[in-house]
Design an enzyme around this catalytic site. Structure first.
Site, PDB file in Angstrom:
ATOM      1  N   ARG A  98      42.918 -29.469  44.040  1.00 18.82           N
ATOM      2  CA  ARG A  98      42.192 -29.167  42.797  1.00 18.82           C
ATOM      3  C   ARG A  98      42.366 -30.294  41.776  1.00 18.82           C
ATOM      4  O   ARG A  98      41.431 -30.638  41.046  1.00 18.82           O
ATOM      5  CB  ARG A  98      42.666 -27.827  42.205  1.00 18.82           C
ATOM      6  CG  ARG A  98      41.845 -27.407  40.992  1.00 18.82           C
ATOM      7  CD  ARG A  98      42.208 -26.034  40.479  1.00 18.82           C
ATOM      8  NE  ARG A  98      43.560 -25.997  39.935  1.00 18.82           N
ATOM      9  CZ  ARG A  98      44.107 -24.924  39.381  1.00 18.82           C
ATOM     10  NH1 ARG A  98      43.434 -23.787  39.301  1.00 18.82           N
ATOM     11  NH2 ARG A  98      45.345 -24.954  38.914  1.00 18.82           N
ATOM     12  N   ARG A 105      35.982 -47.959  31.372  1.00 22.60           N
ATOM     13  CA  ARG A 105      36.015 -49.240  32.101  1.00 22.60           C
ATOM     14  C   ARG A 105      37.080 -50.183  31.559  1.00 22.60           C
ATOM     15  O   ARG A 105      37.497 -51.104  32.234  1.00 22.60           O
ATOM     16  CB  ARG A 105      34.639 -49.925  32.037  1.00 22.60           C
ATOM     17  CG  ARG A 105      33.581 -49.236  32.879  1.00 22.60           C
ATOM     18  CD  ARG A 105      32.244 -49.877  32.717  1.00 22.60           C
ATOM     19  NE  ARG A 105      31.798 -49.825  31.319  1.00 22.60           N
ATOM     20  CZ  ARG A 105      30.608 -50.196  30.890  1.00 22.60           C
ATOM     21  NH1 ARG A 105      29.722 -50.671  31.730  1.00 22.60           N
ATOM     22  NH2 ARG A 105      30.290 -50.120  29.608  1.00 22.60           N
ATOM     23  N   LYS A 158      40.164 -29.077  35.226  1.00 21.93           N
ATOM     24  CA  LYS A 158      41.450 -28.868  34.541  1.00 21.93           C
ATOM     25  C   LYS A 158      41.806 -30.175  33.835  1.00 21.93           C
ATOM     26  O   LYS A 158      42.623 -30.967  34.313  1.00 21.93           O
ATOM     27  CB  LYS A 158      42.517 -28.433  35.558  1.00 21.93           C
ATOM     28  CG  LYS A 158      43.698 -27.752  34.906  1.00 21.93           C
ATOM     29  CD  LYS A 158      44.493 -26.963  35.906  1.00 21.93           C
ATOM     30  CE  LYS A 158      45.815 -26.493  35.322  1.00 21.93           C
ATOM     31  NZ  LYS A 158      45.690 -25.697  34.098  1.00 21.93           N
TER      32      LYS A 158
HETATM   33  N1  PMP Z   1      42.406 -20.617  33.263  1.00 20.06           N
HETATM   34  C1  PMP Z   1      42.943 -21.616  32.527  1.00 20.06           C
HETATM   35  C2  PMP Z   1      42.182 -22.118  31.354  1.00 20.06           C
HETATM   36  C3  PMP Z   1      44.190 -22.146  32.870  1.00 20.06           C
HETATM   37  O1  PMP Z   1      44.728 -23.133  32.144  1.00 20.06           O
HETATM   38  C4  PMP Z   1      44.894 -21.608  33.972  1.00 20.06           C
HETATM   39  C5  PMP Z   1      46.253 -22.149  34.320  1.00 20.06           C
HETATM   40  N2  PMP Z   1      46.189 -23.229  35.182  1.00 20.06           N
HETATM   41  C6  PMP Z   1      44.289 -20.585  34.722  1.00 20.06           C
HETATM   42  C7  PMP Z   1      43.048 -20.105  34.313  1.00 20.06           C
HETATM   43  C8  PMP Z   1      44.943 -20.008  35.940  1.00 20.06           C
HETATM   44  O2  PMP Z   1      44.901 -20.937  37.002  1.00 20.06           O
HETATM   45  P1  PMP Z   1      46.037 -20.996  38.110  1.00 20.06           P
HETATM   46  O3  PMP Z   1      46.114 -19.647  38.722  1.00 20.06           O
HETATM   47  O4  PMP Z   1      45.582 -22.035  39.064  1.00 20.06           O
HETATM   48  O5  PMP Z   1      47.291 -21.389  37.415  1.00 20.06           O
END
Ligand code: PMP
Length: 292
Positions: free
Chosen positions: A52, A105, A152
């Site tokens: 991810r 860049r 993310k």
């Molecule tokens: N939504 C957001 C905005 C997050 O920051 C997180 C934490 N990573 C999650 C959902 C939950 O994702 P995960 O189960 O992969 O930690």
């Protein structure tokens, strides 16, 4: 001994772990990150988290400059260095050092890889038994038309603004709606409701495709609990029999109050409790061993 932080192949004591003020991760939030847990000396879904991370990097055209295997190894070696067998891991990849403008860049030295690990107690303490209180933010979750919430990225201000609102209203977590008014997710967690016997969560187009969210699908299938993705509203949340949040830090956390409305009978419900138990078993018995 101070915790050691990995930066581009070297370890630094926490107090001396620094990046340049010209790093675009700092200047512009230009970068991506992950949150991963290690339980009982095993990293839960390490490969999936690193995958991810690379997908988020690809989405912002950021060349990580290392293979997924090399990032996994950096994570495992940081855990070994710190002798952390139960904790939280934060890999961060920034665009690296550039000039004062936003143009990626100019970041000619390549991406910076940071790995932080810390011991990590249960995020919500005794609230896993009592349940959390949430409120709905007036800020909407940033739409995929502007910045996909599935990336993310280091831009968490949208979530932070909602969290500030929740802090002012004494909430444990804060629910965000999408631009259409459907529930998207919480500030750092995905959201699920239980309607009748069915577990329901929004499509991931308006939120982060959480690894814990995926794990809930896996556990529901294994335990023959019906589960489906579909958009739902605040009404559905208030009228649900059960509500729970999922996240790497939060794990599976029951919600018993939303915007002053009591959810179900005000106690964590049977489906949530069953999933919490199955989750605990899975995280403590699977995962990549950190090694000696
Ligand atoms: N939504 C957001 C905005 C997050 O920051 C997180 C934490 N990573 C999650 C959902 C939950 O994702 P995960 O189960 O992969 O930690």
């Amino acid at each position: 001994m101070e915790l050691q932080v990995y930066i581009d192949g070297k370890f630094y004591p926490q107090s001396q772990a620094k990046v340049s003020v010209f790093d675009h991760g700092l200047l512009y939030g230009d970068g991506v990150f992950e949150g991963i847990r290690v339980y009982n000396g095993r990293v839960f879904k390490l490969g999936r988290h690193v995958e991810r991370l690379f997908m988020s990097a690809k989405a912002i055209s950021l060349d990580v400059g290392r293979t997924e295997e090399a990032v996994c190894e950096a994570i495992l070696s940081t855990l070994r260095k710190n002798k952390i067998r139960d904790g939280y891991i934060r890999p961060v990849v920034t665009r690296g050092v550039g000039d004062i403008g936003i143009d990626p860049r100019k970041c000619t030295k390549g991406a910076t890889l940071i790995v932080i690990t810390v011991p990590f107690p249960a995020l919500y303490g005794d609230k896993y038994e009592k349940g959390l209180k949430v409120v709905t933010a007036s800020y909407r979750r940033v739409p995929p038309q502007s910045l996909s919430p599935s990336i993310k990225s280091l831009n968490y201000l949208n979530n932070i603004l909602a969290r500030i609102e929740g802090n002012q209203r004494g909430a444990d977590e804060v629910i965000m709606l999408d631009m259409q008014g459907y529930v998207s997710e919480a500030t750092a967690d995905n959201i699920f409701i239980v309607q009748g016997k069915t577990v329901v969560t929004p499509y991931s187009s308006t939120n982060l495709p959480g690894v814990t969210r995926e794990t809930v699908f896996q556990l529901c299938r294994k335990n023959k609990i019906p589960i489906r993705e579909r958009p739902f509203t605040m009404y559905d949340l208030w009228a649900a029999g059960e509500v729970f949040l999922t996240g790497t830090a939060a794990e599976i956390a029951p919600v018993v109050e939303s915007d002053g409305r009591v959810i179900g009978d005000g106690k964590p419900g049977p489906v949530t409790k069953k999933l919490m138990e199955a989750f605990r078993k899975l995280v403590t018995t699977t995962g990549t061993p950190i090694g000696p």
